[in-house]
Scaffold this motif. Structure first.
Motif, PDB file in Angstrom:
ATOM      1  N   GLY A   1       0.778  -1.236   0.000  1.00 43.38           N
ATOM      2  CA  GLY A   1       0.000   0.000   0.000  1.00 43.38           C
ATOM      3  C   GLY A   1       0.806   1.280   0.000  1.00 43.38           C
ATOM      4  O   GLY A   1       0.237   2.364   0.145  1.00 43.38           O
ATOM      5  N   LEU A   2       2.118   1.203  -0.183  1.00 48.19           N
ATOM      6  CA  LEU A   2       2.907   2.435  -0.148  1.00 48.19           C
ATOM      7  C   LEU A   2       2.889   3.202  -1.470  1.00 48.19           C
ATOM      8  O   LEU A   2       3.491   4.267  -1.575  1.00 48.19           O
ATOM      9  N   ASP A   3       2.158   2.666  -2.448  1.00 51.48           N
ATOM     10  CA  ASP A   3       1.979   3.440  -3.679  1.00 51.48           C
ATOM     11  C   ASP A   3       1.072   4.652  -3.443  1.00 51.48           C
ATOM     12  O   ASP A   3       0.921   5.499  -4.321  1.00 51.48           O
ATOM     13  N   ARG A   4       0.503   4.746  -2.247  1.00 48.25           N
ATOM     14  CA  ARG A   4      -0.231   5.967  -1.858  1.00 48.25           C
ATOM     15  C   ARG A   4       0.734   7.138  -1.679  1.00 48.25           C
ATOM     16  O   ARG A   4       0.344   8.304  -1.772  1.00 48.25           O
ATOM     17  N   PHE A   5       2.007   6.820  -1.391  1.00 50.64           N
ATOM     18  CA  PHE A   5       2.982   7.859  -1.056  1.00 50.64           C
ATOM     19  C   PHE A   5       4.130   7.957  -2.057  1.00 50.64           C
ATOM     20  O   PHE A   5       4.732   9.011  -2.212  1.00 50.64           O
ATOM     21  N   PHE A   6       4.444   6.846  -2.712  1.00 53.05           N
ATOM     22  CA  PHE A   6       5.607   6.773  -3.587  1.00 53.05           C
ATOM     23  C   PHE A   6       5.180   6.410  -5.015  1.00 53.05           C
ATOM     24  O   PHE A   6       4.156   5.748  -5.202  1.00 53.05           O
ATOM     25  N   PRO A   7       5.985   6.797  -6.018  1.00 55.73           N
ATOM     26  CA  PRO A   7       5.703   6.351  -7.396  1.00 55.73           C
ATOM     27  C   PRO A   7       5.734   4.827  -7.475  1.00 55.73           C
ATOM     28  O   PRO A   7       6.730   4.201  -7.121  1.00 55.73           O
TER      29      PRO A   7
END
Length: 364
Positions: A151-157
């Motif tokens: 789920g870190l694609d909320r923050f990173f490309p």
């Protein structure tokens, strides 16, 4: 690879940023024994002591974070930032790194920013389920971002993200077979449940106060306690060593034996601790620190708790401790469920997988 390899690693402030960097450096050293390594940290922070102890050179920048409340530190922050950017530029110009690796902490910001501006390959290792502002900003220019949570694609490309997990000590991979050795090491009784309490290397005031409040009740339930108070609080709480079935420690060096001895753990929810506990596979009650940026310890813990793999006790709900602890203590099926589920979340090859990504950038 025949060309000279120079590697800068930048991160610090807490053990959660330092130890992953050291693990990555050690693995890279195995691959590239002739490589040159340099760490960049923040002056007067624990990395300036811990990194030389691990056998690496470190340079310090005059940098710190922004305080949440108005303070003199915030007023001088712009000067610290300019100074750190200039010194990071000088370090990079002199050392000529092939790649710069950031593991989080104040110093990684200026170091990775200057490296990316100069066209040097950069890679971020983000330990948390909710990244801090520094890594969010750096991610725009970083070549790759190694993460431990979904789920870190909320923050990173999203195209830069590789899920690797967090580096952990390799001696934790097989703690199950060290149970008897651990009981001898800590002089434990085989017929008692062992509770291990860890609040981080410096310690945690709220956790220590909680254990102090309930220590007599805990041991009355046929429980023996290994209690890491942290070095800041050891003098205050070491008197509980005098209680039967209780031992206090400022710091626990043999974490493999510590985890091997445990039946139940109480822990803060730092990213590195969580990664270790997933590999260890024991029932855990997380008490996240509410005092860290973005409340990321609570978010880290919830990523585990939402998989029915641990329990969460907020500092605002510590009056629920006895009920929660007794619930785990008396329910062997729950203990087994928590153990099995947390182990499913383990990523034991994280360090090797991160180094593979670094190698791809070095070769490319």
């Amino acid at each position: 690879m025949k060309q000279l390899v120079n590697i800068i690693l930048s991160g610090g402030g807490t053990g959660g940023h330092i130890y992953p960097a050291v693990s990555i450096a050690n693995e890279l050293k195995e691959k590239y024994p002739k490589a040159n390594f340099l760490f960049v940290g923040a002056k007067n922070r624990m990395e300036m002591e811990k990194i030389p102890q691990a056998g690496y050179e470190i340079k310090g920048l005059w940098i710190s974070g922004i305080q949440r409340k108005l303070s003199l530190q915030n007023l001088i922050f712009p000067f610290k930032l300019i100074n750190s950017l200039w010194n990071a530029y000088k370090i990079i110009k002199k050392f000529k790194p092939s790649i710069v690796i950031g593991t989080g902490g104040f110093a990684s910001g200026p170091t990775l920013y200057i490296a990316s501006v100069k066209g040097i390959k950069t890679i971020i290792q983000e330990q948390n389920s909710y990244p801090g502002i520094t890594n969010k900003l750096l991610s725009k220019k970083a070549d790759k971002i190694c993460v431990a949570y979904d789920g870190l694609d909320r923050f990173f490309p999203s195209k830069k993200i590789i899920k690797t997990g967090n580096p952990v000590r390799q001696d934790l991979i097989n703690v199950t077979g060290k149970r008897k050795e651990a009981q001898r090491y800590f002089n434990l009784k085989a017929n008692k449940i062992t509770l291990v309490v860890v609040g981080g290397s410096l310690g945690a005031r709220a956790v220590n106060n909680l254990i102090e409040k309930h220590i007599h009740w805990i041991v009355s339930n046929n429980v023996q306690v290994i209690w890491q108070t942290g070095k800041l609080y050891y003098e205050e709480f070491k008197k509980y060593d005098e209680l039967e079935n209780v031992q206090t420690h400022a710091f626990l060096n043999s974490m493999d034996l510590t985890y091997a001895s445990a039946d139940i753990l109480i822990s803060r929810a730092g990213a590195s601790s969580i990664s270790e506990l997933c590999i260890v596979g024991k029932p855990v009650i997380f008490i996240p620190s509410p005092n860290v940026a973005e409340d990321h310890q609570t978010k880290n813990a919830l990523a585990i708790v939402n998989n029915n793999a641990a329990l969460l006790l907020k500092e605002s709900e510590l009056d629920m401790f006895q009920k929660m602890f007794k619930g785990v203590l008396d329910d062997e099926k729950l203990q087994q469920t928590l153990s099995e589920n947390i182990k499913k979340l383990a990523l034991p090859n994280a360090t090797k997988d991160i180094v593979k990504e670094i190698e791809k950038l070095l070769i490319g």
